[in-house]
Design a protein around this motif. Structure first.
Motif, mmCIF file in Angstrom:
data_model
loop_
_atom_site.group_PDB
_atom_site.id
_atom_site.type_symbol
_atom_site.label_atom_id
_atom_site.label_comp_id
_atom_site.label_asym_id
_atom_site.label_seq_id
_atom_site.Cartn_x
_atom_site.Cartn_y
_atom_site.Cartn_z
ATOM 1 N N GLN A 1 1.050 -1.443 0.397
ATOM 2 C CA GLN A 1 -0.098 0.119 -0.038
ATOM 3 C C GLN A 1 0.806 1.388 -0.290
ATOM 4 O O GLN A 1 2.148 0.935 0.711
ATOM 5 N N VAL A 2 0.348 2.415 -0.905
ATOM 6 C CA VAL A 2 1.381 3.184 -0.874
ATOM 7 C C VAL A 2 -0.057 4.495 -1.208
ATOM 8 O O VAL A 2 -0.734 4.571 -1.101
ATOM 9 N N ARG A 3 0.588 6.095 -0.395
ATOM 10 C CA ARG A 3 -0.339 6.544 0.018
ATOM 11 C C ARG A 3 0.415 7.610 -0.013
ATOM 12 O O ARG A 3 2.038 7.894 -0.107
ATOM 13 N N LEU A 4 0.008 8.081 -0.849
ATOM 14 C CA LEU A 4 0.658 9.744 -2.091
ATOM 15 C C LEU A 4 0.188 10.612 -1.127
ATOM 16 O O LEU A 4 -1.094 10.768 -1.417
ATOM 17 N N ALA B 1 -2.985 2.625 -15.560
ATOM 18 C CA ALA B 1 -1.966 1.696 -14.932
ATOM 19 C C ALA B 1 -1.093 1.684 -13.850
ATOM 20 O O ALA B 1 -0.890 0.740 -13.050
ATOM 21 N N TYR B 2 -1.426 2.706 -12.962
ATOM 22 C CA TYR B 2 -1.049 3.248 -12.446
ATOM 23 C C TYR B 2 -2.653 2.475 -11.499
ATOM 24 O O TYR B 2 -4.047 2.770 -10.947
ATOM 25 N N ASP B 3 -1.598 2.929 -9.980
ATOM 26 C CA ASP B 3 -2.791 1.848 -9.142
ATOM 27 C C ASP B 3 -2.953 2.774 -7.532
ATOM 28 O O ASP B 3 -4.384 2.476 -6.695
ATOM 29 N N TYR B 4 -1.956 3.436 -7.252
ATOM 30 C CA TYR B 4 -2.209 4.177 -6.561
ATOM 31 C C TYR B 4 -2.218 5.987 -6.793
ATOM 32 O O TYR B 4 -1.026 6.695 -7.578
#
Length: 122
Positions: free
Chosen positions: A1-4, A108-111
């Motif tokens: 999991q990545v939070r931006l 294509a980007y998940d986050y």
């Protein structure tokens, strides 16, 4: 999991500069391609630039080549978009995104971050 989380947007005059930052949480940030996208009012979200996981490969849409520079500092879990010689048509909400594949396609980007507004006055 990545939070931006994006920051650095604002109001500038044409010809001015802004530096956007994309701060990431999570220990796997360095394994992701980071892309910057933008969305102007009434328009679809469009690709701006991307950088490979280790920062060796970058790619830009034609309209920003020579004016924008994408970079990243994996030790700080942060990616950047330096925007120079800004034009009114660069006005948009700018989003950073992270994904495992190198692509100009938003899907294509998940986050994704929440976006930061950049406004360029003429």
């Amino acid at each position: 999991q990545v939070r931006l989380v994006e920051s650095g947007g604002g109001l500038v005059q044409a010809g001015g500069s802004l530096r956007l930052s994309c701060a990431a949480s999570g220990r796997t940030f360095s394994t992701y391609t980071v892309g910057w996208f933008r969305q102007a009012p009434g328009k679809e979200r469009e690709f701006v630039a991307r950088i490979s996981a280790r920062g060796f490969v970058t790619y830009y849409t034609d309209s920003v080549k020579g004016r924008f520079t994408i970079s990243r500092d994996n030790a700080k879990n942060t990616a950047y978009l330096q925007m120079n010689n800004l034009k009114p048509e660069d006005t948009a909400v700018y989003y950073c995104a992270a994904g495992l594949s190198s692509s100009n396609y938003a899907g294509a980007y998940d986050y994704w971050g929440q976006g930061t507004q950049a406004t360029v006055s003429s």
